[in-house]
Design an enzyme around this catalytic site. Structure first.
Site, PDB file in Angstrom:
ATOM      1  N   LEU A  53       0.836  -1.205   0.000  1.00 29.79           N
ATOM      2  CA  LEU A  53       0.000   0.000   0.000  1.00 29.79           C
ATOM      3  C   LEU A  53       0.871   1.255   0.000  1.00 29.79           C
ATOM      4  O   LEU A  53       2.069   1.191   0.274  1.00 29.79           O
ATOM      5  CB  LEU A  53      -0.909  -0.043   1.227  1.00 29.79           C
ATOM      6  CG  LEU A  53      -1.931  -1.204   1.202  1.00 29.79           C
ATOM      7  CD1 LEU A  53      -2.508  -1.467   2.581  1.00 29.79           C
ATOM      8  CD2 LEU A  53      -3.034  -0.918   0.193  1.00 29.79           C
ATOM      9  N   PRO A  54       0.260   2.429  -0.280  1.00 22.51           N
ATOM     10  CA  PRO A  54       1.075   3.641  -0.436  1.00 22.51           C
ATOM     11  C   PRO A  54       1.862   4.069   0.808  1.00 22.51           C
ATOM     12  O   PRO A  54       3.049   4.368   0.706  1.00 22.51           O
ATOM     13  CB  PRO A  54       0.045   4.704  -0.824  1.00 22.51           C
ATOM     14  CG  PRO A  54      -1.088   3.951  -1.433  1.00 22.51           C
ATOM     15  CD  PRO A  54      -1.145   2.649  -0.693  1.00 22.51           C
ATOM     16  N   THR A  85       6.415   0.578   2.042  1.00 22.53           N
ATOM     17  CA  THR A  85       7.412   1.380   2.762  1.00 22.53           C
ATOM     18  C   THR A  85       6.645   2.357   3.646  1.00 22.53           C
ATOM     19  O   THR A  85       5.945   3.240   3.124  1.00 22.53           O
ATOM     20  CB  THR A  85       8.293   2.172   1.779  1.00 22.53           C
ATOM     21  OG1 THR A  85       8.952   1.252   0.916  1.00 22.53           O
ATOM     22  CG2 THR A  85       9.339   2.992   2.534  1.00 22.53           C
ATOM     23  N   LYS A 121      15.215  -0.203   5.720  1.00 22.09           N
ATOM     24  CA  LYS A 121      14.840   0.388   4.421  1.00 22.09           C
ATOM     25  C   LYS A 121      15.119   1.900   4.402  1.00 22.09           C
ATOM     26  O   LYS A 121      15.717   2.425   3.469  1.00 22.09           O
ATOM     27  CB  LYS A 121      13.354   0.105   4.166  1.00 22.09           C
ATOM     28  CG  LYS A 121      12.703   0.917   3.090  1.00 22.09           C
ATOM     29  CD  LYS A 121      12.922   0.374   1.703  1.00 22.09           C
ATOM     30  CE  LYS A 121      12.349   1.322   0.667  1.00 22.09           C
ATOM     31  NZ  LYS A 121      12.556   0.917  -0.681  1.00 22.09           N
ATOM     32  N   LYS A 150       9.865  10.711  -0.563  1.00 20.43           N
ATOM     33  CA  LYS A 150       9.028  10.060   0.459  1.00 20.43           C
ATOM     34  C   LYS A 150       9.914   9.337   1.493  1.00 20.43           C
ATOM     35  O   LYS A 150       9.727   9.481   2.699  1.00 20.43           O
ATOM     36  CB  LYS A 150       8.093   9.043  -0.218  1.00 20.43           C
ATOM     37  CG  LYS A 150       7.307   8.206   0.784  1.00 20.43           C
ATOM     38  CD  LYS A 150       6.617   7.000   0.173  1.00 20.43           C
ATOM     39  CE  LYS A 150       6.147   6.071   1.289  1.00 20.43           C
ATOM     40  NZ  LYS A 150       5.552   4.823   0.842  1.00 20.43           N
TER      41      LYS A 150
HETATM   42  P1  NAD Z   1       0.889   2.534  -6.140  1.00 23.40           P
HETATM   43  O1  NAD Z   1       0.264   3.813  -5.736  1.00 23.40           O
HETATM   44  O2  NAD Z   1       1.129   2.239  -7.578  1.00 23.40           O
HETATM   45  O3  NAD Z   1       0.009   1.305  -5.554  1.00 23.40           O
HETATM   46  C1  NAD Z   1      -0.676   1.335  -4.331  1.00 23.40           C
HETATM   47  C2  NAD Z   1      -2.007   0.633  -4.565  1.00 23.40           C
HETATM   48  O4  NAD Z   1      -2.697   0.545  -3.306  1.00 23.40           O
HETATM   49  C3  NAD Z   1      -2.926   1.411  -5.513  1.00 23.40           C
HETATM   50  O5  NAD Z   1      -3.287   0.564  -6.607  1.00 23.40           O
HETATM   51  C4  NAD Z   1      -4.132   1.786  -4.641  1.00 23.40           C
HETATM   52  O6  NAD Z   1      -5.364   1.774  -5.345  1.00 23.40           O
HETATM   53  C5  NAD Z   1      -4.074   0.699  -3.588  1.00 23.40           C
HETATM   54  N1  NAD Z   1      -4.793   1.041  -2.353  1.00 23.40           N
HETATM   55  C6  NAD Z   1      -4.685   2.179  -1.623  1.00 23.40           C
HETATM   56  N2  NAD Z   1      -5.479   2.101  -0.543  1.00 23.40           N
HETATM   57  C7  NAD Z   1      -6.095   0.887  -0.596  1.00 23.40           C
HETATM   58  C8  NAD Z   1      -7.058   0.229   0.227  1.00 23.40           C
HETATM   59  N3  NAD Z   1      -7.544   0.800   1.327  1.00 23.40           N
HETATM   60  N4  NAD Z   1      -7.468  -1.006  -0.143  1.00 23.40           N
HETATM   61  C9  NAD Z   1      -6.986  -1.594  -1.264  1.00 23.40           C
HETATM   62  N5  NAD Z   1      -6.078  -1.015  -2.091  1.00 23.40           N
HETATM   63  C10 NAD Z   1      -5.648   0.211  -1.756  1.00 23.40           C
HETATM   64  O7  NAD Z   1       2.258   2.438  -5.305  1.00 23.40           O
HETATM   65  P2  NAD Z   1       3.508   1.481  -5.621  1.00 23.40           P
HETATM   66  O8  NAD Z   1       4.482   2.178  -6.493  1.00 23.40           O
HETATM   67  O9  NAD Z   1       3.012   0.125  -5.981  1.00 23.40           O
HETATM   68  O10 NAD Z   1       4.177   1.436  -4.161  1.00 23.40           O
HETATM   69  C11 NAD Z   1       3.623   0.671  -3.107  1.00 23.40           C
HETATM   70  C12 NAD Z   1       4.566   0.731  -1.924  1.00 23.40           C
HETATM   71  O11 NAD Z   1       5.853   0.226  -2.322  1.00 23.40           O
HETATM   72  C13 NAD Z   1       4.798   2.154  -1.394  1.00 23.40           C
HETATM   73  O12 NAD Z   1       4.848   2.099   0.001  1.00 23.40           O
HETATM   74  C14 NAD Z   1       6.139   2.537  -2.003  1.00 23.40           C
HETATM   75  O13 NAD Z   1       6.840   3.490  -1.239  1.00 23.40           O
HETATM   76  C15 NAD Z   1       6.849   1.201  -2.017  1.00 23.40           C
HETATM   77  N6  NAD Z   1       7.915   1.070  -3.016  1.00 23.40           N
HETATM   78  C16 NAD Z   1       7.701   1.508  -4.302  1.00 23.40           C
HETATM   79  C17 NAD Z   1       8.720   1.361  -5.242  1.00 23.40           C
HETATM   80  C18 NAD Z   1       8.520   1.822  -6.683  1.00 23.40           C
HETATM   81  O14 NAD Z   1       9.501   1.883  -7.429  1.00 23.40           O
HETATM   82  N7  NAD Z   1       7.291   2.125  -7.108  1.00 23.40           N
HETATM   83  C19 NAD Z   1       9.944   0.769  -4.881  1.00 23.40           C
HETATM   84  C20 NAD Z   1      10.117   0.302  -3.579  1.00 23.40           C
HETATM   85  C21 NAD Z   1       9.082   0.460  -2.647  1.00 23.40           C
END
Ligand code: NAD
Length: 302
Positions: free
Chosen positions: A65-66, A94, A169, A244
């Site tokens: 999740l975000p 994260t 992390k 972030k």
């Molecule tokens: P993203 O925004 O693409 O995905 C998050 C998903 O969570 C979305 O599809 C959203 O609709 C869903 N969501 C939000 N609230 C929800 C709820 N209550 N119920 C169900 N679904 C819900 O984000 P991402 O890029 O996939 O990143 C996710 C996590 O991974 C974050 O914490 C980010 O910091 C971490 N991260 C991302 C990356 C990257 O390169 N994108 C790398 C390492 C870590």
């Protein structure tokens, strides 16, 4: 074959859930986005209509999740209420260390084992199943957590008790942000001094300035191995996500009393870069700003 409830099918979670399905696990998935849910279904997951439905028969629950508030809400409102007793709960998002420890405490009160397991590696690694997981949980449960993460992993590393995965992390990413800024500054100064970037790379990458941000992720286009710099700074680790993580590090530093002046400076610089409209570029794009050529970057808003 395990029954997995997977919540959060965005840029990262979509590929991760697909890899669990590819490993022949039965994945019941949920996301607020109908489009994300459709993609997961096409990748072999069963779509659920709610978090409650996704976790109700799960042996393992995985969330991606975000941020901290989303994780607290999803666990407190649904996962801890609807997951069957004995389910293993793993959050890979994260988030701040306090939220991770808070959710771990609530999970323990409700009789569940919870692990924080944030990842290193971006969307390509999530799709390829080559993420590195940093795991915080009571040590006796680590083997089960590792087994559950392996279909999505290149490496799984034990960090310590609850919250230790998130601590590792944010410390790692603060170090990454600081070293990338240092590498960019050195290239920008070298240019002013008439140094060819290729020559600087050849020398520094074999000298005491060598580091991952230089040797493996060189920010100068056309120099060193292939990196996002060679693709107009697209498709890497977004500057907005680096910001972030630097904010999380500063929050943790101020709460714990740690002095992190370089981390604070890195946060301020990435905040400015983001405000200039470059949050959607790879974090190594700060090089062009330091060279005084931000116009070399097409504005990308994440
Ligand atoms: P993203 O925004 O693409 O995905 C998050 C998903 O969570 C979305 O599809 C959203 O609709 C869903 N969501 C939000 N609230 C929800 C709820 N209550 N119920 C169900 N679904 C819900 O984000 P991402 O890029 O996939 O990143 C996710 C996590 O991974 C974050 O914490 C980010 O910091 C971490 N991260 C991302 C990356 C990257 O390169 N994108 C790398 C390492 C870590």
């Amino acid at each position: 074959m395990a029954r997995i409830g997977f919540i959060g099918l965005g840029h990262m979670g979509g590929g991760m859930a697909a890899n669990q399905a590819r490993a022949q696990h039965q994945v019941t998935a949920f996301d607020l986005s109908a489009e994300a849910l459709r993609r997961a279904e096409a990748a072999g997951c069963r779509p659920a209509a709610s978090v409650a439905e996704a976790v109700k028969d799960a042996e393992v629950v995985i969330t991606m999740l975000p941020a901290g508030p989303h994780v607290r809400q999803v666990f407190e409102t649904d996962v801890l209420v609807h997951a069957p007793g004995g389910a293993l709960l793993i959050d890979c998002s994260t988030i701040d260390v306090d939220s991770a420890r808070h959710v771990a405490g609530r999970a323990a009160e409700a009789g569940f084992v919870f692990a924080d397991a944030p990842v290193s590696g971006g969307i390509m690694a999530a799709d390829a199943g080559t993420l590195t997981f940093m795991v915080g949980c009571p040590e006796p449960h680590y083997a089960a957590v590792k087994a559950a993460l392996l279909p999505m992993a290149k490496a799984v590393v034990y960090a310590g008790d609850a919250g230790a995965g998130q601590a590792a992390k944010i410390c790692n990413n603060m170090l990454l942000g600081v070293t990338m800024l240092g590498v960019c500054e050195a290239f920008a100064l070298g240019e002013r001094l008439g140094l060819e970037p290729e020559r600087f790379f050849d020398i520094a990458s074999q000298s005491s300035g060598s580091c991952w941000s230089l040797n493996t992720y060189c920010p100068w286009p056309g120099v060193g191995p292939s990196t996002p710099a060679d693709r107009d700074y697209e498709g890497g680790f977004l500057a907005a996500l680096m910001l972030k993580d630097l904010k999380l590090a500063q929050e943790a530093a101020s709460k714990s009393g740690a002095a992190t002046p370089l981390g604070a400076q890195a946060e301020a610089l990435y905040a400015l870069f983001d405000r200039m409209g470059y949050g959607g570029k790879d974090f190594s794009a700060v090089l062009q700003w330091m060279r005084g050529r931000p116009e070399a970057l097409k504005s990308g808003v994440p």
